[in-house]
Design a protein around this motif. Structure first.
Motif, mmCIF file in Angstrom:
data_model
loop_
_atom_site.group_PDB
_atom_site.id
_atom_site.type_symbol
_atom_site.label_atom_id
_atom_site.label_comp_id
_atom_site.label_asym_id
_atom_site.label_seq_id
_atom_site.Cartn_x
_atom_site.Cartn_y
_atom_site.Cartn_z
ATOM 1 N N ALA A 61 0.827 -1.206 0.000
ATOM 2 C CA ALA A 61 0.000 0.000 0.000
ATOM 3 C C ALA A 61 0.862 1.256 0.000
ATOM 4 C CB ALA A 61 -0.933 -0.003 1.208
ATOM 5 N N ARG A 62 1.956 1.227 0.773
ATOM 6 C CA ARG A 62 2.862 2.374 0.793
ATOM 7 C C ARG A 62 3.464 2.635 -0.572
ATOM 8 N NH1 ARG A 62 7.250 0.215 3.941
ATOM 9 N NH2 ARG A 62 8.336 2.079 3.210
ATOM 10 N N PHE A 63 3.831 1.563 -1.252
ATOM 11 C CA PHE A 63 4.535 1.686 -2.517
ATOM 12 C C PHE A 63 3.597 1.737 -3.720
ATOM 13 C CE2 PHE A 63 8.447 -0.739 -0.671
ATOM 14 C CZ PHE A 63 8.782 0.386 0.051
ATOM 15 N N GLY A 64 2.303 1.518 -3.505
ATOM 16 C CA GLY A 64 1.402 1.392 -4.644
ATOM 17 C C GLY A 64 0.260 2.383 -4.669
ATOM 18 N N THR A 65 0.459 3.579 -4.138
ATOM 19 C CA THR A 65 -0.617 4.560 -4.092
ATOM 20 C C THR A 65 -1.016 5.024 -5.494
ATOM 21 O OG1 THR A 65 0.220 5.341 -1.967
ATOM 22 C CG2 THR A 65 -1.341 6.759 -3.112
ATOM 23 N N PHE A 66 -0.023 5.373 -6.303
ATOM 24 C CA PHE A 66 -0.272 5.870 -7.651
ATOM 25 C C PHE A 66 -0.007 4.771 -8.676
ATOM 26 C CE2 PHE A 66 0.707 9.708 -5.245
ATOM 27 C CZ PHE A 66 -0.264 10.599 -5.691
ATOM 28 N N GLN A 67 -0.612 4.906 -9.816
ATOM 29 C CA GLN A 67 -0.429 3.917 -10.882
ATOM 30 C C GLN A 67 1.044 3.820 -11.282
ATOM 31 O OE1 GLN A 67 -2.792 1.764 -12.236
ATOM 32 N NE2 GLN A 67 -0.927 0.834 -13.041
ATOM 33 N N GLU A 68 1.734 4.948 -11.343
ATOM 34 C CA GLU A 68 3.146 4.891 -11.724
ATOM 35 C C GLU A 68 3.963 4.092 -10.718
ATOM 36 O OE1 GLU A 68 4.476 5.424 -14.401
ATOM 37 O OE2 GLU A 68 2.954 6.592 -15.419
ATOM 38 N N GLN A 69 3.605 4.186 -9.422
ATOM 39 C CA GLN A 69 4.302 3.377 -8.421
ATOM 40 C C GLN A 69 4.022 1.891 -8.638
ATOM 41 O OE1 GLN A 69 2.674 5.861 -5.098
ATOM 42 N NE2 GLN A 69 4.700 5.508 -4.223
ATOM 43 N N ARG A 70 2.780 1.557 -8.945
ATOM 44 C CA ARG A 70 2.449 0.148 -9.176
ATOM 45 C C ARG A 70 3.119 -0.363 -10.450
ATOM 46 N NH1 ARG A 70 -2.266 2.416 -7.363
ATOM 47 N NH2 ARG A 70 -3.435 2.337 -9.322
ATOM 48 N N ASP A 71 3.220 0.494 -11.448
ATOM 49 C CA ASP A 71 3.946 0.113 -12.664
ATOM 50 C C ASP A 71 5.429 -0.114 -12.351
ATOM 51 O OD1 ASP A 71 1.613 0.343 -14.104
ATOM 52 O OD2 ASP A 71 2.102 2.303 -14.970
ATOM 53 N N THR A 72 5.976 0.721 -11.472
ATOM 54 C CA THR A 72 7.366 0.542 -11.076
ATOM 55 C C THR A 72 7.566 -0.803 -10.384
ATOM 56 O OG1 THR A 72 7.794 2.916 -10.879
ATOM 57 C CG2 THR A 72 9.200 1.447 -9.594
ATOM 58 N N ILE A 73 6.644 -1.173 -9.501
ATOM 59 C CA ILE A 73 6.731 -2.468 -8.831
ATOM 60 C C ILE A 73 6.703 -3.591 -9.859
ATOM 61 C CG2 ILE A 73 5.516 -4.062 -7.292
ATOM 62 C CD1 ILE A 73 4.624 -1.600 -5.675
ATOM 63 N N ASP A 74 5.781 -3.525 -10.797
ATOM 64 C CA ASP A 74 5.697 -4.548 -11.849
ATOM 65 C C ASP A 74 7.018 -4.672 -12.603
ATOM 66 O OD1 ASP A 74 3.059 -4.921 -11.205
ATOM 67 O OD2 ASP A 74 2.283 -3.725 -12.877
ATOM 68 N N ARG A 75 7.666 -3.555 -12.805
ATOM 69 C CA ARG A 75 8.819 -3.483 -13.689
ATOM 70 C C ARG A 75 10.120 -3.889 -13.005
ATOM 71 N NH1 ARG A 75 8.229 1.872 -14.722
ATOM 72 N NH2 ARG A 75 6.522 1.443 -16.162
ATOM 73 N N THR A 76 10.183 -3.762 -11.677
ATOM 74 C CA THR A 76 11.485 -3.815 -11.015
ATOM 75 C C THR A 76 11.703 -4.990 -10.062
ATOM 76 O OG1 THR A 76 10.680 -2.375 -9.223
ATOM 77 C CG2 THR A 76 11.732 -1.317 -11.129
ATOM 78 N N GLN A 77 10.709 -5.845 -9.871
ATOM 79 C CA GLN A 77 10.853 -6.858 -8.821
ATOM 80 C C GLN A 77 11.488 -8.166 -9.283
ATOM 81 O OE1 GLN A 77 10.224 -5.930 -5.511
ATOM 82 N NE2 GLN A 77 10.200 -4.045 -6.724
ATOM 83 N N ASP A 78 11.641 -8.365 -10.574
ATOM 84 C CA ASP A 78 12.258 -9.593 -11.078
ATOM 85 C C ASP A 78 13.772 -9.382 -11.124
ATOM 86 O OD1 ASP A 78 12.687 -12.091 -12.140
ATOM 87 O OD2 ASP A 78 12.178 -11.512 -14.196
ATOM 88 N N ILE A 79 14.415 -9.640 -9.989
ATOM 89 C CA ILE A 79 15.845 -9.360 -9.860
ATOM 90 C C ILE A 79 16.588 -10.598 -9.367
ATOM 91 C CG2 ILE A 79 15.585 -6.898 -9.478
ATOM 92 C CD1 ILE A 79 15.831 -7.432 -6.484
ATOM 93 N N ASP A 80 17.886 -10.595 -9.594
ATOM 94 C CA ASP A 80 18.767 -11.669 -9.150
ATOM 95 C C ASP A 80 19.433 -11.237 -7.843
ATOM 96 O OD1 ASP A 80 20.677 -13.615 -8.739
ATOM 97 O OD2 ASP A 80 21.612 -13.437 -10.712
ATOM 98 N N LEU A 81 19.039 -11.884 -6.738
ATOM 99 C CA LEU A 81 19.610 -11.587 -5.433
ATOM 100 C C LEU A 81 20.636 -12.627 -5.009
ATOM 101 C CD1 LEU A 81 16.450 -10.452 -3.405
ATOM 102 C CD2 LEU A 81 18.476 -9.073 -3.866
ATOM 103 N N SER A 82 21.020 -13.502 -5.924
ATOM 104 C CA SER A 82 21.850 -14.648 -5.549
ATOM 105 C C SER A 82 23.243 -14.253 -5.094
ATOM 106 C CB SER A 82 21.955 -15.627 -6.726
ATOM 107 O OG SER A 82 22.633 -15.040 -7.822
#
Length: 584
Positions: free
Chosen positions: A489-510
């Protein structure tokens, strides 16, 4: 633009909350210490699919299971029962008692709207329920490290201290050996039923918060079942990018094109003054220049490859990264103060439109409120080859990461401090610290907490972050489970924030190093080695980028000097710590 009001996940998404009208926890079996009982994880993609913006409520079916807050079966104990059947039920003392608590006040999520955490309604309710009031001691902003060191030197400790203990000089074992903080083992066993059941009994969490000597040392801020694993993003001025007719960048080559276009715009913010740079930077966790090294599959610090510890500045790829940054600097793409700018000046430059791309937390709604809902968006973490998964070592590993609350050796009542902190992991404490006050900051609808318009459409125009901190610590690190619904909810208030989440969460943390700990002997040796190396590294990093040192002529000397300072021994220590961590 529609703004998200709540997240309601339908029958196939099981959410276990047990307070303030929510249902009793239904948690995975975790009945003995050392048992691995990790709850299933809800992916950010699934969450995004389930949370299309609406002006009232969002309902979706997601074929997954998660637990929110409740990890382990709820212990039924005196003073800590699962249902509130009286105001005295959670009292921890027979008469009002005060404990002192040293914690920095969050500059961006709290300081703009309050001066002390005692103003937070959730803490006020904790005081009413437990009978324990808290004397919060906040160091002056900008002097946190200095005042922490003064406190250590004076040995005038409060009852509780919040810190990133994994970064304590010599590590948490050193803090205990120097009699700054207490080992918690006996305190936990005797006073903390919620913590023992919900944290210690879940191996994948417990292994991240104990030293190699077997000492538990703090009450952690815990990420678990997170919908968002990368809470920081490279933000680009989307309005300017659209004006230029450019697509969002994915590769370093794309960044080359984008940065040149921004530079060629000239007066990007239209104020008639040449006061902008495509890249602005801040030398703290917002240090975008540091994390760009991950595009070259290296790092500014330690990382590991399949369990083998490496030190990024020794890599050939680190030299390639520096050459590219130097090229950007020479072309005028990087603010010359990239290595010294402090947070206050950095925030001012962002707000004044003096940078086109910069690193920010995903809680950047405050910028969108000021500049417009389409002013900026997050881009994928850059890679060299299109289509490859980005490496981003600043993402969040599940569990505890070394930051939280310790009890000092001079505490007036260590048992009471432990009981008060244990209540943070109870369902009632969980709701107060994450969601705030029922009927004011949230309501329970169909068993799920739903933020009110006071938070989501704040009448004063505050962002979700700033509206929420009046009621809870939901957006600020302390000692509790960070509820994934709050984070989304903190990160997804605006559509652009939700688009950012969609775009940036597939990362390699290995490659990211977990929160390892050192032995007593290792702690002092490692601290002595790295203190000198870190200073030398940062000085030369800045010099190579700004061109005052030649990479071609002096990079090998730079690496040789670091080796002569003892980096190989530091790597050995980190390797031993990682090996022990993996054996826990």
């Amino acid at each position: 633009m529609k703004r998200i009001i709540c997240i309601i996940l339908a029958a196939s998404l099981i959410i276990t909350l047990g307070a303030c009208g929510a249902s009793t926890p239904s948690a995975p079996d975790a009945t003995t210490a050392g048992t691995t009982a990790a709850p299933a994880t809800t992916t950010a993609a699934a969450a995004a699919a389930a949370t299309e913006a609406a002006t009232t409520t969002t309902t979706a079916a997601v074929n997954t299971t998660t637990t929110v807050g409740a990890i382990g079966n709820q212990p039924q104990t005196a003073g800590q029962a699962a249902t509130d059947d009286g105001d005295n039920q959670f009292l921890l003392v027979s008469e009002p008692t005060t404990l002192s608590y040293w914690i920095t006040i969050d500059r961006t999520k709290a300081a703009p709207v309050l001066t002390n955490y005692n103003e937070i309604a959730g803490y006020q309710e904790l005081e009413r329920l437990t009978g324990v009031s808290i004397d919060f001691i906040h160091p002056a902003m900008g002097q946190e490290s200095e005042q922490f060191n003064i406190m250590l030197a004076s040995r005038d400790f409060p009852d509780m201290i919040y810190s990133g203990w994994s970064g304590f000089p010599g590590g948490p074992q050193k803090a205990m050996d120097d009699e700054v903080i207490l080992p918690l083992n006996s305190l936990l066993e005797e006073n903390c039923p919620n913590f023992m059941q919900r944290v210690i009994n879940v191996h994948d969490i417990a292994m991240t918060m104990v030293t190699d000597e077997g000492d538990y040392f703090y009450f952690p801020y815990i990420h678990w079942n997170q919908l968002v694993v990368a809470g920081w993003s490279f933000l680009v001025r989307y309005d300017w990018l659209n004006e230029l007719g450019l697509e969002l960048p994915e590769t370093i080559d794309d960044w080359d094109v984008m940065l040149k276009a921004f530079k060629d715009m000239g007066d990007m913010n239209g104020n008639g003054v040449d006061d902008e740079y495509p890249i602005i930077n801040c030398l703290d966790e917002r240090d975008m220049m540091r994390w760009l090294a991950n595009a070259w599959k290296t790092d500014m610090d330690f990382y590991h490859e399949e369990g083998t510890v490496k030190y990024g500045p020794l890599d050939d790829e680190f030299g390639d990264y520096l050459r590219h940054m130097n090229g950007w600097f020479a072309a005028g793409y990087i603010d010359p103060e990239f290595s010294v700018r402090d947070l206050t000046a950095y925030e001012a430059k962002v707000a004044n439109g003096q940078g086109a791309i910069f690193l920010s937390g995903l809680d950047y709604g405050r910028y969108l409120i000021q500049m417009g809902e389409n002013a900026m968006t997050g881009v994928k973490y850059p890679v060299l080859e299109r289509g490859t998964k980005p490496i981003y070592n600043n993402g969040t590993l599940q569990g505890a990461q070394g930051a939280g609350v310790a009890i000092s050796t001079t505490s007036s009542d260590p048992a009471l401090a432990a009981k008060w902190l244990d209540f943070h992991y109870h369902d009632v404490g969980h709701m107060l610290l994450n969601f705030g006050i029922e009927g004011q900051s949230y309501n329970i609808i169909n068993g799920v907490p739903v933020f009110t318009d006071e938070i989501i459409n704040n009448p004063e125009g505050l962002s979700v972050e700033l509206a929420l901190v009046k009621y809870s610590m939901g957006g600020i690190a302390e000692a509790f489970f960070h509820d994934p619904l709050v984070r989304y909810a903190r990160f997804g208030t605006f559509q652009e924030q939700r688009d950012t989440i969609d775009r940036t969460q597939d990362i390699d943390l290995s490659k990211k190093m977990p929160a390892t700990t050192f032995t007593s002997d290792e702690s002092s040796e490692y601290a002595n080695i790295m203190s000198e190396i870190n200073t030398y590294k940062l000085e030369n990093w800045a010099a190579f980028i700004n061109g005052s040192k030649s990479i071609d002529a002096e990079f090998d000397t730079f690496r040789s000097t670091i080796r002569s300072m003892g980096i190989e021994r530091a790597i050995e220590i980190r390797q031993a710590a990682l090996d022990r961590f993996n054996m826990r």
